[in-house]
Scaffold this motif. Structure first.
Motif, PDB file in Angstrom:
ATOM      1  N   MET A   1       0.365  -1.430   0.250  1.00  0.00           N
ATOM      2  CA  MET A   1       0.460  -0.120   0.140  1.00  0.00           C
ATOM      3  C   MET A   1       0.756   1.415   0.032  1.00  0.00           C
ATOM      4  SD  MET A   1      -3.434   1.301   2.496  1.00  0.00           S
ATOM      5  CE  MET A   1      -4.005   0.076   2.455  1.00  0.00           C
ATOM      6  N   ASN A   3       1.971   4.963  -0.526  1.00  0.00           N
ATOM      7  CA  ASN A   3       1.698   6.734   0.738  1.00  0.00           C
ATOM      8  C   ASN A   3       2.136   7.526  -0.687  1.00  0.00           C
ATOM      9  OD1 ASN A   3       2.339   9.022   2.000  1.00  0.00           O
ATOM     10  ND2 ASN A   3       1.335   7.793   3.222  1.00  0.00           N
ATOM     11  N   THR A  49      -1.424  10.273   1.912  1.00  0.00           N
ATOM     12  CA  THR A  49      -2.024   9.008   2.655  1.00  0.00           C
ATOM     13  C   THR A  49      -2.116   7.941   1.252  1.00  0.00           C
ATOM     14  OG1 THR A  49      -5.115   8.929   2.100  1.00  0.00           O
ATOM     15  CG2 THR A  49      -3.766  10.037   0.201  1.00  0.00           C
ATOM     16  N   ASP A  50      -2.435   6.699   2.194  1.00  0.00           N
ATOM     17  CA  ASP A  50      -2.120   5.170   1.982  1.00  0.00           C
ATOM     18  C   ASP A  50      -3.276   4.828   0.571  1.00  0.00           C
ATOM     19  OD1 ASP A  50      -0.164   5.070   3.344  1.00  0.00           O
ATOM     20  OD2 ASP A  50      -1.137   4.156   5.116  1.00  0.00           O
ATOM     21  N   MET A  51      -2.682   4.707  -0.671  1.00  0.00           N
ATOM     22  CA  MET A  51      -3.797   3.973  -1.243  1.00  0.00           C
ATOM     23  C   MET A  51      -3.578   2.764  -1.495  1.00  0.00           C
ATOM     24  SD  MET A  51      -3.694   5.705  -5.569  1.00  0.00           S
ATOM     25  CE  MET A  51      -4.397   7.273  -5.237  1.00  0.00           C
ATOM     26  N   ASP A  52      -4.449   1.948  -2.011  1.00  0.00           N
ATOM     27  CA  ASP A  52      -4.691   0.647  -2.065  1.00  0.00           C
ATOM     28  C   ASP A  52      -4.173   0.459  -3.207  1.00  0.00           C
ATOM     29  OD1 ASP A  52      -5.656   0.002   0.669  1.00  0.00           O
ATOM     30  OD2 ASP A  52      -7.854   0.382  -1.048  1.00  0.00           O
ATOM     31  N   ASP A  53      -3.030  -0.963  -3.524  1.00  0.00           N
ATOM     32  CA  ASP A  53      -2.624  -1.388  -4.866  1.00  0.00           C
ATOM     33  C   ASP A  53      -3.381  -1.003  -6.022  1.00  0.00           C
ATOM     34  OD1 ASP A  53      -0.078  -1.567  -3.595  1.00  0.00           O
ATOM     35  OD2 ASP A  53      -0.176  -3.144  -2.346  1.00  0.00           O
ATOM     36  N   ASP A  54      -4.457  -1.612  -5.554  1.00  0.00           N
ATOM     37  CA  ASP A  54      -5.572  -2.044  -6.826  1.00  0.00           C
ATOM     38  C   ASP A  54      -5.976  -1.014  -7.229  1.00  0.00           C
ATOM     39  OD1 ASP A  54      -7.152  -1.681  -4.585  1.00  0.00           O
ATOM     40  OD2 ASP A  54      -8.985  -3.421  -5.363  1.00  0.00           O
ATOM     41  N   LYS A  55      -6.024   0.577  -7.246  1.00  0.00           N
ATOM     42  CA  LYS A  55      -6.143   1.857  -7.019  1.00  0.00           C
ATOM     43  C   LYS A  55      -5.244   2.472  -7.759  1.00  0.00           C
ATOM     44  CE  LYS A  55     -10.430   2.516  -3.702  1.00  0.00           C
ATOM     45  NZ  LYS A  55     -10.685   3.720  -2.555  1.00  0.00           N
TER      46      LYS A  55
END
Length: 290
Positions: A1, A3, A49-55
């Motif tokens: 995930m 950042n 902010t943390d972003m999901d890998d699939d996004k």
């Protein structure tokens, strides 16, 4: 995930995401990033902010560094030089008698390129213009023809509502707008009433269209016969926003009366009359209120 930080290169422009490299940012901070056009100065719109890998689409480019005072000074100098460059470019356009309207200009952060945006009704042969600008500004020149909606997004202004244009103040991308959206909302199809400063349909027609498009499916058609608690009636008009129906009732004496009904009143009768007494119609109305 990963950042990430969201960066804008123009106020109201599209937000691009970069890997933060564990550097802590706050909204409004200056930042230096590597783009497909080279090193650029931007402003943090979305802090860490943390972003999901699939996004994550593609490979995130890393932030180079947080902007220093020297970087900010260089950026402000480029912004100040833009006005002079615009005047020089306009003089060259008039000199070559080109049928084009200069809209905006921007410089690469390292000064390696100047980009000029213009509108024109037809294709323009600007080869001589590019030569003159290159000799005056001593940098590589890029001329880009844009549409009238892009011009409005770059220059901004006050819309018919009295507020700054949506496209210039916060919209990152244009969305498709159609005349059907105006019809769904019961607006006058007068072009002067539903057009923005660009002369095209107003972007805000899209904002509430989903609600209107779904609600209109539940509203009875004007002129159709409906069943009310007072008997059979003919629909005179509808108010989609308030979800009300004005219906014409004729009693046994031939007297005519116009009464207003809320859609829930009519749908309750419809649901009861449906075979099996289902209440799916009421459920759809409840969803629209949520």
């Amino acid at each position: 995930m990963p950042n990430i930080v969201g960066v804008q290169f123009k106020e109201g422009g599209k937000v691009y995401y970069f890997a933060s490299q564990n550097i802590q940012f706050e909204k409004g901070d200056g930042v230096i990033v590597e783009t497909s056009r080279g090193v650029e100065y931007g402003t943090v719109f979305l802090a860490n902010t943390d972003m999901d890998d699939d996004k994550v689409v593609g490979t995130l480019k890393p932030v180079v560094r947080k902007a220093t005072d020297k970087d900010k000074s260089q950026h402000l100098s480029l912004v100040a030089n833009k006005q002079r460059a615009m005047k020089d470019a306009q003089r060259c356009i008039e000199k070559h008698k080109l049928d084009m309207k200069l809209v905006d200009a921007e410089f690469a952060f390292d000064g390696s390129k100047a980009t000029f945006y213009f509108t024109a009704d037809e294709r323009v042969d600007f080869r001589e213009l590019v030569k003159d600008l290159a000799s005056m500004l001593h940098t590589r020149i890029d001329l880009r023809q844009i549409g009238i909606r892009d011009e409005c997004k770059l220059k901004g202004g006050l819309g018919p509502c009295g507020r700054p244009c949506c496209c210039n103040s916060y919209m990152a991308d244009f969305e498709r707008v159609s005349i059907k959206m105006a019809k769904n909302q019961g607006l006058s199809i007068n072009p002067t009433k539903i057009s923005g400063l660009c002369g095209r349909l107003m972007c805000c027609l899209k904002f509430e269209n989903d609600y209107y498009a779904e609600t209109i499916k539940l509203m009875p058609r004007v002129g159709s016969e409906i069943t009310t608690a007072d008997g059979k009636a003919v629909v005179e008009s509808t108010d989609i926003l308030r979800q009300t129906v004005n219906a014409r009732l004729t009693n046994s004496n031939g007297d005519v009366e116009i009464k207003k009904y809320h859609l829930k009143e009519l749908s309750a009768i419809t649901a009861t009359a449906e075979e099996g007494g289902g209440n799916s119609y009421m459920d759809e109305l409840d969803k629209l209120q949520d």
